[in-house]
Design a protein around this motif. Structure first.
Motif, PDB file in Angstrom:
ATOM      1  N   ILE A   1     -43.219 -39.066-129.060  1.00 17.99           N
ATOM      2  CA  ILE A   1     -42.224 -38.650-128.063  1.00 17.99           C
ATOM      3  C   ILE A   1     -42.614 -37.306-127.457  1.00 17.99           C
ATOM      4  O   ILE A   1     -42.601 -37.123-126.230  1.00 17.99           O
ATOM      5  CB  ILE A   1     -40.825 -38.589-128.705  1.00 17.99           C
ATOM      6  CG1 ILE A   1     -40.314 -40.007-128.995  1.00 17.99           C
ATOM      7  CG2 ILE A   1     -39.836 -37.849-127.807  1.00 17.99           C
ATOM      8  CD1 ILE A   1     -39.080 -40.069-129.851  1.00 17.99           C
ATOM      9  N   ASP A   2     -42.985 -36.366-128.308  1.00 20.39           N
ATOM     10  CA  ASP A   2     -43.394 -35.051-127.827  1.00 20.39           C
ATOM     11  C   ASP A   2     -44.653 -35.146-126.975  1.00 20.39           C
ATOM     12  O   ASP A   2     -44.780 -34.474-125.943  1.00 20.39           O
ATOM     13  CB  ASP A   2     -43.630 -34.132-129.029  1.00 20.39           C
ATOM     14  CG  ASP A   2     -43.904 -32.693-128.626  1.00 20.39           C
ATOM     15  OD1 ASP A   2     -43.061 -32.101-127.941  1.00 20.39           O
ATOM     16  OD2 ASP A   2     -44.967 -32.159-129.007  1.00 20.39           O
TER      17      ASP A   2
ATOM     18  N   CYS B   1     -43.752 -36.510-123.554  1.00 22.72           N
ATOM     19  CA  CYS B   1     -43.013 -35.506-122.787  1.00 22.72           C
ATOM     20  C   CYS B   1     -43.960 -34.443-122.233  1.00 22.72           C
ATOM     21  O   CYS B   1     -43.834 -34.023-121.076  1.00 22.72           O
ATOM     22  CB  CYS B   1     -41.939 -34.855-123.661  1.00 22.72           C
ATOM     23  SG  CYS B   1     -40.489 -35.899-123.961  1.00 22.72           S
ATOM     24  N   LYS B   2     -44.912 -34.014-123.037  1.00 25.27           N
ATOM     25  CA  LYS B   2     -45.858 -33.003-122.575  1.00 25.27           C
ATOM     26  C   LYS B   2     -46.773 -33.537-121.473  1.00 25.27           C
ATOM     27  O   LYS B   2     -47.274 -32.767-120.659  1.00 25.27           O
ATOM     28  CB  LYS B   2     -46.687 -32.485-123.746  1.00 25.27           C
ATOM     29  CG  LYS B   2     -45.891 -31.558-124.659  1.00 25.27           C
ATOM     30  CD  LYS B   2     -46.697 -31.096-125.853  1.00 25.27           C
ATOM     31  CE  LYS B   2     -45.883 -30.116-126.706  1.00 25.27           C
ATOM     32  NZ  LYS B   2     -46.574 -29.740-127.949  1.00 25.27           N
TER      33      LYS B   2
ATOM     34  N   ILE C   1     -41.686 -39.164-119.186  1.00 21.49           N
ATOM     35  CA  ILE C   1     -40.417 -39.268-119.894  1.00 21.49           C
ATOM     36  C   ILE C   1     -40.018 -40.716-120.123  1.00 21.49           C
ATOM     37  O   ILE C   1     -39.371 -41.044-121.128  1.00 21.49           O
ATOM     38  CB  ILE C   1     -39.308 -38.496-119.141  1.00 21.49           C
ATOM     39  CG1 ILE C   1     -38.015 -38.436-119.980  1.00 21.49           C
ATOM     40  CG2 ILE C   1     -39.054 -39.104-117.777  1.00 21.49           C
ATOM     41  CD1 ILE C   1     -38.144 -37.746-121.288  1.00 21.49           C
TER      42      ILE C   1
ATOM     43  N   ALA D   1     -41.669 -41.813-123.217  1.00 22.28           N
ATOM     44  CA  ALA D   1     -41.032 -41.126-124.345  1.00 22.28           C
ATOM     45  C   ALA D   1     -39.723 -41.813-124.721  1.00 22.28           C
ATOM     46  O   ALA D   1     -39.423 -42.005-125.910  1.00 22.28           O
ATOM     47  CB  ALA D   1     -40.784 -39.658-124.000  1.00 22.28           C
TER      48      ALA D   1
ATOM     49  N   THR E   1     -36.139 -32.555-128.050  1.00 22.77           N
ATOM     50  CA  THR E   1     -37.354 -32.780-127.263  1.00 22.77           C
ATOM     51  C   THR E   1     -37.036 -33.623-126.031  1.00 22.77           C
ATOM     52  O   THR E   1     -37.442 -33.293-124.899  1.00 22.77           O
ATOM     53  CB  THR E   1     -38.427 -33.482-128.116  1.00 22.77           C
ATOM     54  OG1 THR E   1     -38.759 -32.672-129.240  1.00 22.77           O
ATOM     55  CG2 THR E   1     -39.691 -33.747-127.297  1.00 22.77           C
ATOM     56  N   LEU E   2     -36.303 -34.705-126.234  1.00 24.66           N
ATOM     57  CA  LEU E   2     -35.959 -35.595-125.112  1.00 24.66           C
ATOM     58  C   LEU E   2     -35.017 -34.904-124.132  1.00 24.66           C
ATOM     59  O   LEU E   2     -35.214 -34.978-122.909  1.00 24.66           O
ATOM     60  CB  LEU E   2     -35.313 -36.873-125.640  1.00 24.66           C
ATOM     61  CG  LEU E   2     -36.249 -37.883-126.299  1.00 24.66           C
ATOM     62  CD1 LEU E   2     -35.450 -38.976-126.994  1.00 24.66           C
ATOM     63  CD2 LEU E   2     -37.199 -38.504-125.266  1.00 24.66           C
TER      64      LEU E   2
ATOM     65  N   ASP F   1     -36.661 -32.345-121.847  1.00 24.16           N
ATOM     66  CA  ASP F   1     -37.512 -32.945-120.818  1.00 24.16           C
ATOM     67  C   ASP F   1     -36.695 -33.690-119.782  1.00 24.16           C
ATOM     68  O   ASP F   1     -37.020 -33.661-118.587  1.00 24.16           O
ATOM     69  CB  ASP F   1     -38.527 -33.890-121.466  1.00 24.16           C
ATOM     70  CG  ASP F   1     -39.804 -34.004-120.645  1.00 24.16           C
ATOM     71  OD1 ASP F   1     -40.450 -32.969-120.407  1.00 24.16           O
ATOM     72  OD2 ASP F   1     -40.137 -35.127-120.225  1.00 24.16           O
ATOM     73  N   LEU F   2     -35.629 -34.349-120.196  1.00 24.66           N
ATOM     74  CA  LEU F   2     -34.771 -35.068-119.247  1.00 24.66           C
ATOM     75  C   LEU F   2     -34.112 -34.099-118.268  1.00 24.66           C
ATOM     76  O   LEU F   2     -34.023 -34.388-117.066  1.00 24.66           O
ATOM     77  CB  LEU F   2     -33.705 -35.866-120.001  1.00 24.66           C
ATOM     78  CG  LEU F   2     -34.209 -37.116-120.722  1.00 24.66           C
ATOM     79  CD1 LEU F   2     -33.160 -37.630-121.702  1.00 24.66           C
ATOM     80  CD2 LEU F   2     -34.588 -38.217-119.728  1.00 24.66           C
TER      81      LEU F   2
ATOM     82  N   LYS G   1     -36.705 -32.926-115.825  1.00 30.30           N
ATOM     83  CA  LYS G   1     -37.049 -33.970-114.847  1.00 30.30           C
ATOM     84  C   LYS G   1     -35.844 -34.402-114.005  1.00 30.30           C
ATOM     85  O   LYS G   1     -35.940 -35.340-113.219  1.00 30.30           O
ATOM     86  CB  LYS G   1     -37.612 -35.202-115.574  1.00 30.30           C
ATOM     87  CG  LYS G   1     -38.881 -34.946-116.372  1.00 30.30           C
ATOM     88  CD  LYS G   1     -40.061 -34.656-115.469  1.00 30.30           C
ATOM     89  CE  LYS G   1     -41.369 -34.611-116.227  1.00 30.30           C
ATOM     90  NZ  LYS G   1     -41.403 -33.622-117.325  1.00 30.30           N
TER      91      LYS G   1
END
Length: 424
Positions: free
Chosen positions: A286-287, A290-291, A295, A298, A325-326, A329-330, A333
């Motif tokens: 997942i990480d 995301c990086k 997404i 992920a 983490t999610l 990033d969400l 984005k």
């Protein structure tokens, strides 16, 4: 007679403090004073008072078996920066004639000193063990080495390891060797760690897969991917059976190089070898996605994680790291709808996401004219946060109104939140 007198005087405080709250369905303080003591310790915010409560209960043998209350008390005192009180409690436990003097109990005290950032006291506990009638073993040595590693005392760790056999009469076993390997890798001395693997058989200790994983992880953290691949080939030549730790290192190495899709394929390879992925496997993927700015992938790994079942029908549940983490990033984005879902799931697990990330989510929802969803997030955060964190969150709520006009939707949402959900 002295013992009877001690019993009669032991818990007068708890009878006074808790008698008004006793019910027919719960033990009264007089019948269960230790439970009352533990409850008082957990709720006490004053460090000196906490120590007094602790010492009042520490005569009862059942108190020594409660690892959580010991750890809770020591960590709370550490947060208050009171090493004097930590020493008072742990030295008192060490010298108390009622306390056990087993290796396990003394190593608990040693480890608590370590967690409190007091490695000198951990060492003194190790030194005191023979005088307390407890024989030191490799388990004791391993605990001391781990305490030094936790407190970044690698030089002292190496020195004690080198002196263990002659000075302390302990031949280091595989557990102690593995701590030394981790220590060398932590200071980027991966080649020394690799050389140590070759020396171990001459000392009568055969390296196992955990030792090899430790060095493999050392190459990973150093960012030496060519060394990583070379060492992985060596591991395969030695015909070691990889375990989930080995595969997690491989997944992490691929993700670190922007190859998360290749890393995800290793999940199938693992299962084909009857090695089940764990939370680290999924969180690393997942990480990684995301990086890489992916997404959607992920989120697919996240759904796969929630639906994953091992042969024994146990699953792999997301943890706080998964959600944060999610969510971060969400929000970045501007995927605010999915962000609300992740935020809700996190709060349902009784974890409060980072405030700044939630603030970004609320700002994004309001800008997207999704005011009702913003209200929901504000409401859920208010309900889920306790203690000092609640005051910090209220300040963030109030900051929304400073940025908006009186009639703005976000101000109305914030006012509604304060009226309806924040307890007095």
């Amino acid at each position: 007679m002295a013992a009877a007198l001690r019993r009669s005087l032991r818990f007068p405080l708890f009878r006074r403090r808790f008698s008004a709250h006793s019910t027919a369905t719960s033990p009264t303080p007089s019948s269960d004073p230790i439970s009352a003591a533990k409850s008082a310790i957990r709720s006490e915010s004053d460090p000196d008072r906490l120590v007094s409560l602790f010492e009042s209960a520490a005569h009862d043998p059942s108190f020594y078996d409660d690892r959580q209350i010991y750890r809770f008390s020591i960590l709370k005192l550490a947060r208050h920066h009171r090493p004097d009180l930590i020493e008072r409690l742990l030295e008192g436990a060490k010298s108390n004639p009622d306390s056990p003097k087993s290796e396990g109990f003394l190593l608990r005290l040693l480890s608590l000193y370590s967690e409190a950032g007091m490695p000198d006291h951990a060492f003194r506990t190790f030194e005191a063990m023979p005088g307390l009638g407890c024989r030191r073993t490799d388990r004791s040595l391993c605990a001391l080495l781990s305490a030094f590693l936790k407190n970044d005392c690698v030089d002292r760790l190496q020195d004690v390891f080198d002196r263990a056999a002659d000075e302390f009469g302990i031949a280091p076993g595989i557990a102690s060797y593995n701590v030394l390997l981790r220590a060398l890798c932590s200071i980027d001395e991966v080649e020394k760690a690799r050389a140590l693997l070759d020396e171990m058989p001459d000392k009568g200790v055969e390296p196992d897969i955990i030792c090899y994983n430790t060095v493999l992880d050392g190459y990973l953290k150093k960012g030496d991917y060519s060394g990583f691949d070379e060492f992985l080939e060596e591991l395969n030549r030695k015909k070691f059976s990889p375990n989930v730790g080995t595969f997690n290192c491989r997944i992490a190495a691929l993700c670190a190089q922007g190859k998360s899709f290749q890393a995800e394929e290793l999940l199938e390879v693992m299962q084909s070898k009857r090695i089940q992925p764990n939370r680290i496997s999924f969180n690393t993927l997942i990480d990684g996605f995301c990086k890489e700015g992916n997404i959607d992938s992920a989120m697919k790994v996240y759904e796969r994680m929630k639906g994953f079942k091992r042969p024994d029908d146990t699953g792999v549940s997301p943890d706080f790291k998964t959600y944060t983490t999610l969510l971060e990033d969400l929000v970045e984005k501007e995927e605010f709808g999915k962000g609300v879902e992740i935020c809700k799931e996190c709060l349902e697990k009784k974890w409060a996401p980072p405030f700044e990330t939630v603030k970004g989510l609320i700002d994004g929802l309001v800008k997207s004219s999704r005011v009702n969803e913003a209200k929901d997030v504000i409401s859920m955060m208010g309900k889920g946060i306790k203690g000092d964190a609640r005051d910090a969150w209220k300040k963030i709520e109030e900051s929304f109104s400073f940025k908006k006009s009186k009639a703005s939707p976000l101000l109305l949402a914030s006012n509604h939140r304060r009226r309806s959900h924040i307890p007095e």
